[in-house]
Design a protein around this motif. Structure first.
Motif, PDB file in Angstrom:
ATOM      1  N   THR A 180     -10.721   0.994   9.175  1.00 29.46           N
ATOM      2  CA  THR A 180     -10.637   2.380   8.481  1.00 29.46           C
ATOM      3  C   THR A 180     -10.057   2.270   6.940  1.00 29.46           C
ATOM      4  O   THR A 180      -9.786   0.824   6.980  1.00 29.46           O
ATOM      5  CB  THR A 180      -9.613   3.425   9.142  1.00 29.46           C
ATOM      6  OG1 THR A 180      -9.744   4.485   8.517  1.00 29.46           O
ATOM      7  CG2 THR A 180      -8.213   2.825   9.390  1.00 29.46           C
ATOM      8  N   ASP A 181     -10.038   3.032   6.131  1.00 27.75           N
ATOM      9  CA  ASP A 181      -9.511   3.060   4.661  1.00 27.75           C
ATOM     10  C   ASP A 181      -8.012   3.413   4.564  1.00 27.75           C
ATOM     11  O   ASP A 181      -7.536   3.040   3.719  1.00 27.75           O
ATOM     12  CB  ASP A 181     -10.369   3.751   4.013  1.00 27.75           C
ATOM     13  CG  ASP A 181     -11.753   3.286   3.930  1.00 27.75           C
ATOM     14  OD1 ASP A 181     -12.161   2.187   4.387  1.00 27.75           O
ATOM     15  OD2 ASP A 181     -12.964   4.137   3.541  1.00 27.75           O
ATOM     16  N   ALA A 182      -7.484   3.940   5.701  1.00 26.36           N
ATOM     17  CA  ALA A 182      -6.197   4.573   5.409  1.00 26.36           C
ATOM     18  C   ALA A 182      -5.143   3.782   6.201  1.00 26.36           C
ATOM     19  O   ALA A 182      -5.380   3.338   7.421  1.00 26.36           O
ATOM     20  CB  ALA A 182      -6.237   6.157   5.952  1.00 26.36           C
ATOM     21  N   PRO A 187      -3.473  10.593   6.572  1.00 26.35           N
ATOM     22  CA  PRO A 187      -5.177  10.224   6.316  1.00 26.35           C
ATOM     23  C   PRO A 187      -5.882   9.614   7.182  1.00 26.35           C
ATOM     24  O   PRO A 187      -7.308   9.886   7.123  1.00 26.35           O
ATOM     25  CB  PRO A 187      -4.971   9.398   4.840  1.00 26.35           C
ATOM     26  CG  PRO A 187      -3.415   8.986   5.009  1.00 26.35           C
ATOM     27  CD  PRO A 187      -2.466   9.951   5.731  1.00 26.35           C
ATOM     28  N   PHE A 191      -9.298  11.084   8.900  1.00 26.10           N
ATOM     29  CA  PHE A 191     -10.349  10.301   8.447  1.00 26.10           C
ATOM     30  C   PHE A 191     -11.261  10.248   9.700  1.00 26.10           C
ATOM     31  O   PHE A 191     -12.480  10.501   9.497  1.00 26.10           O
ATOM     32  CB  PHE A 191      -9.967   8.946   7.800  1.00 26.10           C
ATOM     33  CG  PHE A 191     -11.250   8.503   7.178  1.00 26.10           C
ATOM     34  CD1 PHE A 191     -12.385   8.985   6.605  1.00 26.10           C
ATOM     35  CD2 PHE A 191     -10.976   7.181   6.736  1.00 26.10           C
ATOM     36  CE1 PHE A 191     -13.139   8.498   6.008  1.00 26.10           C
ATOM     37  CE2 PHE A 191     -11.931   6.326   6.374  1.00 26.10           C
ATOM     38  CZ  PHE A 191     -13.307   7.069   5.700  1.00 26.10           C
ATOM     39  N   ASN A 196     -12.958  12.605   6.200  1.00 26.10           N
ATOM     40  CA  ASN A 196     -12.470  12.683   5.079  1.00 26.10           C
ATOM     41  C   ASN A 196     -10.974  12.639   5.242  1.00 26.10           C
ATOM     42  O   ASN A 196     -10.411  13.359   6.152  1.00 26.10           O
ATOM     43  CB  ASN A 196     -12.971  14.136   4.502  1.00 26.10           C
ATOM     44  CG  ASN A 196     -12.873  14.148   2.954  1.00 26.10           C
ATOM     45  OD1 ASN A 196     -11.486  14.030   2.524  1.00 26.10           O
ATOM     46  ND2 ASN A 196     -13.540  14.071   2.019  1.00 26.10           N
ATOM     47  N   MET A 197     -10.237  11.946   4.322  1.00 25.97           N
ATOM     48  CA  MET A 197      -8.679  12.026   4.515  1.00 25.97           C
ATOM     49  C   MET A 197      -8.015  13.230   4.044  1.00 25.97           C
ATOM     50  O   MET A 197      -6.887  13.506   4.472  1.00 25.97           O
ATOM     51  CB  MET A 197      -8.150  10.826   3.573  1.00 25.97           C
ATOM     52  CG  MET A 197      -8.733   9.414   4.008  1.00 25.97           C
ATOM     53  SD  MET A 197      -7.692   8.072   3.032  1.00 25.97           S
ATOM     54  CE  MET A 197      -9.174   6.653   3.117  1.00 25.97           C
ATOM     55  N   GLU A 414      -6.256   6.206  15.389  1.00 26.04           N
ATOM     56  CA  GLU A 414      -6.591   6.348  14.196  1.00 26.04           C
ATOM     57  C   GLU A 414      -6.639   4.942  13.605  1.00 26.04           C
ATOM     58  O   GLU A 414      -7.149   4.699  12.220  1.00 26.04           O
ATOM     59  CB  GLU A 414      -5.698   7.444  13.108  1.00 26.04           C
ATOM     60  CG  GLU A 414      -3.919   6.984  13.005  1.00 26.04           C
ATOM     61  CD  GLU A 414      -3.278   7.514  14.303  1.00 26.04           C
ATOM     62  OE1 GLU A 414      -3.866   7.375  15.455  1.00 26.04           O
ATOM     63  OE2 GLU A 414      -2.392   7.824  13.994  1.00 26.04           O
ATOM     64  N   ARG A 472     -16.865   5.710   9.796  1.00 24.95           N
ATOM     65  CA  ARG A 472     -17.778   6.463   9.324  1.00 24.95           C
ATOM     66  C   ARG A 472     -19.016   6.163  10.365  1.00 24.95           C
ATOM     67  O   ARG A 472     -19.683   6.751  11.010  1.00 24.95           O
ATOM     68  CB  ARG A 472     -18.438   6.186   8.112  1.00 24.95           C
ATOM     69  CG  ARG A 472     -17.396   6.933   7.221  1.00 24.95           C
ATOM     70  CD  ARG A 472     -18.215   6.579   5.628  1.00 24.95           C
ATOM     71  NE  ARG A 472     -17.194   6.973   4.635  1.00 24.95           N
ATOM     72  CZ  ARG A 472     -16.702   6.128   3.939  1.00 24.95           C
ATOM     73  NH1 ARG A 472     -16.868   4.691   4.056  1.00 24.95           N
ATOM     74  NH2 ARG A 472     -15.822   6.415   2.996  1.00 24.95           N
TER      75      ARG A 472
END
Length: 514
Positions: A180-182, A187, A191, A196-197, A414, A472
């Protein structure tokens, strides 16, 4: 701006097209205003359509009702399902907090020899750290405290903490390379749930409700169950933002059943109010709402009419759903004694099975407490004891009843945890910080390939080295199991064709599909 018709001090109606604002905003306002007026004129038709939908979509099909039913019309316009689905429904077991992958399913035998050595800089790289460990002078490696053994025909390594998961290992699709990006909870959990965060976007369950609709007229399409918290665990908060419908109509939001007392507030009629009186009251309220709809043209009024009617039906369907008195002894033998206690994870898993039997489209069960920054050795066995057997019981129960073939079960958090210890490290205990670069999930049932492990991490369970699966793509793959092309399930909002997987490129992980 419009004035109330009884106001005698009338001013000329303001024309927004004359204001010094961008042309695009003027066009958007004009479209909204045109739609509002149209809805105002056709309010009675839409009111009828909302009520008609409550009689059952299936009953209406073939009678020319699709054009008068907004939900059906939407699905027809979207062309759903986009292809033959393998799963009709899904159950999402959400492990809030971030389970430590290297203590459960991502076995790393070489770590034992590196106890208390610093993780190499070449492995950690320039990764962003949380404020909880950024100030540490060292990042000492903490090997898993527990042993692992191989199970099943696949020979998959499973922690000793998960003896029941080990029994079904050949049925599972394990993904070790989700990322993930967070790096922080809010967030990250937003996500993976909404794509979306930031809050305000529909979650996975709402997209499914919007796109696929209900299969049961007497229960909500999307139900959320929260597990009681354990004071020994570090319970990160969860909120209704995670099961919000965002910019979609509120009728697609998740309906939470309470973990204690009545599953829904005011489930029983008040003393002195029988069903006939209640029916008449709702009919009167509906007439008022219909008039409001005709006057104002707000589609949310339509949703309110539908929700009141659903609430009336839930007064009968929810007590039947939650009455476990007729469950045979074999159920309790499978789920364990905790399943008799409302609000436990085992109880919620049993309810999820009962909702799958009743064709509830999407059930999400939240289990908090996985945020193991410290005392991991003391906390993790409690968490696994609470969840391991019920997860196995749910999958086994669905399988025995022939429901697993068209039900997708998902187990995920998460993000993952760091291989290095947060705070003190001893031979008997340690903690782990948040880690977004890799974490492990599993799926089972309709649409996914059983008995495989997808993706690999390095020797430290720190970086993905093979077949990465971004969240995603994880969500795109879930939608694919239910017959949905994530690029085509969209909703026009703020000038964008919004979708669960967001505007960035995403793809279905075909290696996970059956």
């Amino acid at each position: 701006m419009k004035q109330h018709p009884l106001c005698s001090d009338c001013e000329p109606e303001l024309d927004i097209t004359q204001l010094p604002i961008p042309a695009g905003l003027k066009r958007e306002w004009s479209a909204v205003e045109t739609r509002r007026r149209f809805l105002g004129r056709s309010g009675k038709v839409l009111g009828w359509a909302a009520l008609a939908s409550l009689f059952g979509e299936a009953a209406l099909r073939g009678h020319g009702a699709d054009a008068k039913n907004p939900a059906l019309a939407t699905r027809n316009n979207l062309g759903l399902p986009h292809f033959a689905p393998k799963a009709k429904r899904a159950i999402y077991l959400f492990m809030s907090g971030g389970p430590p992958q290297m203590d459960l399913l991502d076995y790393k035998p070489n770590l034992a020899s590196q106890f208390n050595k610093d993780i190499p800089n070449s492995v950690r790289g320039n990764q962003q750290l949380t404020g909880m460990t950024a100030g540490q002078s060292r990042f000492p490696i903490a090997p898993s405290h527990w042993g692992f053994k191989q199970y099943g025909q696949t020979g998959t390594w499973v922690s000793d903490l998960l003896p029941y998961t080990a029994r079904m290992i050949d049925d599972l699709t394990i993904v070790k390379s989700v990322n993930t990006d967070a790096i922080n909870h809010e967030p990250a959990i937003m996500f993976i749930n909404t794509g979306n965060m930031n809050p305000g976007k529909p979650c996975l369950g709402s997209w499914l409700a919007y796109g696929l609709g209900s299969m049961n007229d007497n229960l909500p399409t999307f139900v959320v169950l929260q597990t009681k918290t354990n004071p020994k665990e570090n319970n990160q908060p969860v909120s209704s933002r995670l099961w919000s419908s965002g910019f979609l109509s509120s009728e697609y939001a998740g309906v939470g059943l309470r973990s204690g007392g009545d599953p829904v507030l005011y489930l029983a009629d008040p003393d002195g109010v029988d069903r006939e009186v209640r029916r008449k009251m709702l009919d009167a309220v509906e007439q008022i709402n219909r008039q409001t709809l005709a006057d104002v043209g707000d589609p949310e009024t339509n949703a309110r009419i539908a929700q009141y009617e659903m609430a009336f039906r839930m007064q009968s369907s929810v007590p039947e759903l939650t009455d476990l008195s007729k469950e045979p002894q074999s159920t309790w033998d499978l789920y364990g004694p905790e399943a008799r206690v409302p609000g436990t994870f085992a109880y919620n898993c049993l309810l999820a099975r009962r909702m799958a039997e009743r064709n509830v489209r999407f059930v999400q069960v939240y289990k908090r407490g996985w945020d193991v920054h410290g005392d991991l050795v003391g906390t993790l066995p409690i968490l696994c004891q609470e969840t391991d057997r019920p997860c196995y019981a749910l999958v086994t129960d669905l399988k025995r009843r022939g429901l697993l073939d068209d039900t997708l079960v998902i187990w995920a958090g998460e993000f993952g945890r760091t291989v290095y210890s947060q705070g003190g490290l001893s031979a008997d205990n340690y903690g782990r910080d948040h880690h977004p670069r890799c974490f492990t999930t599993w799926m089972v049932g309709g649409g996914v390939k059983p008995g495989i492990t997808y993706g690999e991490t390095d020797d430290y369970s720190y970086n993905v080295v093979k077949d990465p699966v971004h969240v995603r793509n994880f969500n795109a793959t879930i939608l694919a199991c239910l017959g949905i092309d994530h690029n085509r399930l969209t909703y026009d909002f703020q000038g964008l064709d919004q979708r669960l997987t967001g505007p960035a490129p995403a793809y279905v992980v075909k290696g996970l599909l059956a």
